[in-house]
Design a protein around this motif. Structure first.
Motif, PDB file in Angstrom:
ATOM      1  N   LEU A  11       1.010  -2.655   8.477  1.00  0.00           N
ATOM      2  CA  LEU A  11       0.454  -3.846   9.031  1.00  0.00           C
ATOM      3  C   LEU A  11       1.060  -3.991  10.697  1.00  0.00           C
ATOM      4  O   LEU A  11       2.119  -3.726  10.773  1.00  0.00           O
ATOM      5  CB  LEU A  11       1.098  -5.258   8.233  1.00  0.00           C
ATOM      6  CG  LEU A  11       0.640  -6.725   9.204  1.00  0.00           C
ATOM      7  CD1 LEU A  11      -0.701  -6.737   9.265  1.00  0.00           C
ATOM      8  CD2 LEU A  11       1.498  -7.736   8.614  1.00  0.00           C
ATOM      9  N   ARG A  38     -12.249   6.187   6.916  1.00  0.00           N
ATOM     10  CA  ARG A  38     -11.771   4.908   6.678  1.00  0.00           C
ATOM     11  C   ARG A  38     -12.918   4.048   5.600  1.00  0.00           C
ATOM     12  O   ARG A  38     -14.102   4.314   6.035  1.00  0.00           O
ATOM     13  CB  ARG A  38     -11.192   4.102   7.720  1.00  0.00           C
ATOM     14  CG  ARG A  38     -12.435   3.669   8.685  1.00  0.00           C
ATOM     15  CD  ARG A  38     -11.611   3.043  10.123  1.00  0.00           C
ATOM     16  NE  ARG A  38     -12.766   2.848  11.060  1.00  0.00           N
ATOM     17  CZ  ARG A  38     -12.642   2.323  12.143  1.00  0.00           C
ATOM     18  NH1 ARG A  38     -11.433   2.108  12.665  1.00  0.00           N
ATOM     19  NH2 ARG A  38     -13.518   1.914  12.836  1.00  0.00           N
ATOM     20  N   ALA A  40     -13.530   0.080   4.986  1.00  0.00           N
ATOM     21  CA  ALA A  40     -13.127  -1.493   5.107  1.00  0.00           C
ATOM     22  C   ALA A  40     -13.871  -2.078   3.868  1.00  0.00           C
ATOM     23  O   ALA A  40     -14.710  -1.794   3.212  1.00  0.00           O
ATOM     24  CB  ALA A  40     -13.621  -2.080   6.472  1.00  0.00           C
ATOM     25  N   PRO A  88      -8.378  -5.713  15.267  1.00  0.00           N
ATOM     26  CA  PRO A  88      -8.764  -6.303  13.754  1.00  0.00           C
ATOM     27  C   PRO A  88      -9.734  -5.195  12.985  1.00  0.00           C
ATOM     28  O   PRO A  88      -9.629  -5.146  11.764  1.00  0.00           O
ATOM     29  CB  PRO A  88      -9.046  -7.557  13.943  1.00  0.00           C
ATOM     30  CG  PRO A  88      -8.149  -7.850  15.199  1.00  0.00           C
ATOM     31  CD  PRO A  88      -8.407  -6.812  16.058  1.00  0.00           C
ATOM     32  N   ASP A  90     -10.318  -2.308  13.027  1.00  0.00           N
ATOM     33  CA  ASP A  90      -9.614  -0.884  12.339  1.00  0.00           C
ATOM     34  C   ASP A  90      -9.185  -1.296  10.849  1.00  0.00           C
ATOM     35  O   ASP A  90      -8.874  -0.141  10.554  1.00  0.00           O
ATOM     36  CB  ASP A  90      -8.564  -0.441  13.375  1.00  0.00           C
ATOM     37  CG  ASP A  90      -9.336  -0.025  14.890  1.00  0.00           C
ATOM     38  OD1 ASP A  90      -8.658  -0.256  15.803  1.00  0.00           O
ATOM     39  OD2 ASP A  90     -10.303   0.758  14.780  1.00  0.00           O
ATOM     40  N   THR A  91      -8.948  -2.491  10.493  1.00  0.00           N
ATOM     41  CA  THR A  91      -8.395  -2.746   9.327  1.00  0.00           C
ATOM     42  C   THR A  91      -9.384  -2.025   8.092  1.00  0.00           C
ATOM     43  O   THR A  91     -10.307  -2.132   7.937  1.00  0.00           O
ATOM     44  CB  THR A  91      -8.310  -4.383   8.947  1.00  0.00           C
ATOM     45  OG1 THR A  91      -7.257  -4.836   9.943  1.00  0.00           O
ATOM     46  CG2 THR A  91      -7.912  -4.495   7.591  1.00  0.00           C
ATOM     47  N   GLN A 120      -3.425   1.918   3.331  1.00  0.00           N
ATOM     48  CA  GLN A 120      -3.914   0.670   3.947  1.00  0.00           C
ATOM     49  C   GLN A 120      -3.326   0.691   5.398  1.00  0.00           C
ATOM     50  O   GLN A 120      -2.201   0.698   5.787  1.00  0.00           O
ATOM     51  CB  GLN A 120      -3.652  -0.464   3.038  1.00  0.00           C
ATOM     52  CG  GLN A 120      -4.137  -1.802   3.719  1.00  0.00           C
ATOM     53  CD  GLN A 120      -5.320  -2.057   3.297  1.00  0.00           C
ATOM     54  OE1 GLN A 120      -6.018  -2.008   2.670  1.00  0.00           O
ATOM     55  NE2 GLN A 120      -6.193  -2.398   4.614  1.00  0.00           N
ATOM     56  N   VAL A 121      -4.240   0.245   6.241  1.00  0.00           N
ATOM     57  CA  VAL A 121      -3.839  -0.162   7.673  1.00  0.00           C
ATOM     58  C   VAL A 121      -4.528  -1.355   7.794  1.00  0.00           C
ATOM     59  O   VAL A 121      -5.707  -1.794   7.468  1.00  0.00           O
ATOM     60  CB  VAL A 121      -4.477   0.913   8.851  1.00  0.00           C
ATOM     61  CG1 VAL A 121      -4.413   0.185   9.903  1.00  0.00           C
ATOM     62  CG2 VAL A 121      -3.984   2.285   8.457  1.00  0.00           C
ATOM     63  N   ALA A 122      -3.639  -2.314   8.446  1.00  0.00           N
ATOM     64  CA  ALA A 122      -4.074  -3.762   8.502  1.00  0.00           C
ATOM     65  C   ALA A 122      -3.695  -4.137   9.855  1.00  0.00           C
ATOM     66  O   ALA A 122      -2.585  -4.132  10.216  1.00  0.00           O
ATOM     67  CB  ALA A 122      -3.245  -4.814   7.505  1.00  0.00           C
ATOM     68  N   VAL A 123      -4.684  -4.445  10.610  1.00  0.00           N
ATOM     69  CA  VAL A 123      -4.480  -5.080  12.218  1.00  0.00           C
ATOM     70  C   VAL A 123      -4.568  -6.449  12.189  1.00  0.00           C
ATOM     71  O   VAL A 123      -6.062  -6.997  12.381  1.00  0.00           O
ATOM     72  CB  VAL A 123      -5.342  -4.259  13.192  1.00  0.00           C
ATOM     73  CG1 VAL A 123      -4.813  -4.684  14.461  1.00  0.00           C
ATOM     74  CG2 VAL A 123      -5.115  -2.730  12.713  1.00  0.00           C
ATOM     75  N   SER A 124      -3.646  -7.351  12.455  1.00  0.00           N
ATOM     76  CA  SER A 124      -3.975  -8.832  12.458  1.00  0.00           C
ATOM     77  C   SER A 124      -2.546  -9.319  13.067  1.00  0.00           C
ATOM     78  O   SER A 124      -1.141  -8.485  13.076  1.00  0.00           O
ATOM     79  CB  SER A 124      -3.555  -9.089  11.109  1.00  0.00           C
ATOM     80  OG  SER A 124      -3.770 -10.652  10.912  1.00  0.00           O
TER      81      SER A 124
END
Length: 125
Positions: A11, A38, A40, A88, A90-91, A120-124
């Protein structure tokens, strides 16, 4: 046992950075081109960036250009994806895959022989 393992996801806040790693076991990574993909939620898996076996040629999707950099260290059997200025959108779950085929542009995902399980990549914020 042939295996590709991704690591480095997590994250991160918008504007932040992550470096993903893709490490191979059971085969020589240097014999293969490697792609990062990736997926989503609710979307198809898409290519992000890829690199040829020697690391002398790369391709990046428009969404990655100027922000993501792919590189490889064949001595370490590892390919990296440096992701900067994350957004975001890019999540996603990020996957690496190995192919015997190199085309300096998009190609069918069916040409990739080995796939990792994803990170997992989470952008937030």
């Amino acid at each position: 046992q042939v295996q590709l393992v991704e690591s480095g996801g997590g994250l991160v806040q918008p504007g932040g950075s992550l470096r993903l790693s893709c490490t191979a076991s059971g085969f020589t990574l240097g014999d293969y081109a490697i792609g990062w993909f990736r997926q989503a939620p609710g979307k198809e898996r898409e290519v992000v960036s890829k690199i040829n076996s020697r690391g002398t040629s790369t391709y990046s999707a428009d969404s990655a250009k100027g922000r993501f950099t792919i590189s490889r260290d064949n001595a370490k059997n590892t390919v990296y994806l440096q992701m900067n200025s994350l957004k975001p959108e890019d999540t996603a779950v990020y996957y690496c895959a190995a192919s015997n085929v190199w085309i300096g542009g998009p190609m069918s995902q069916r040409l990739y022989k080995y796939w990792g399980q994803g990170t997992q990549v989470a952008v937030s914020s």
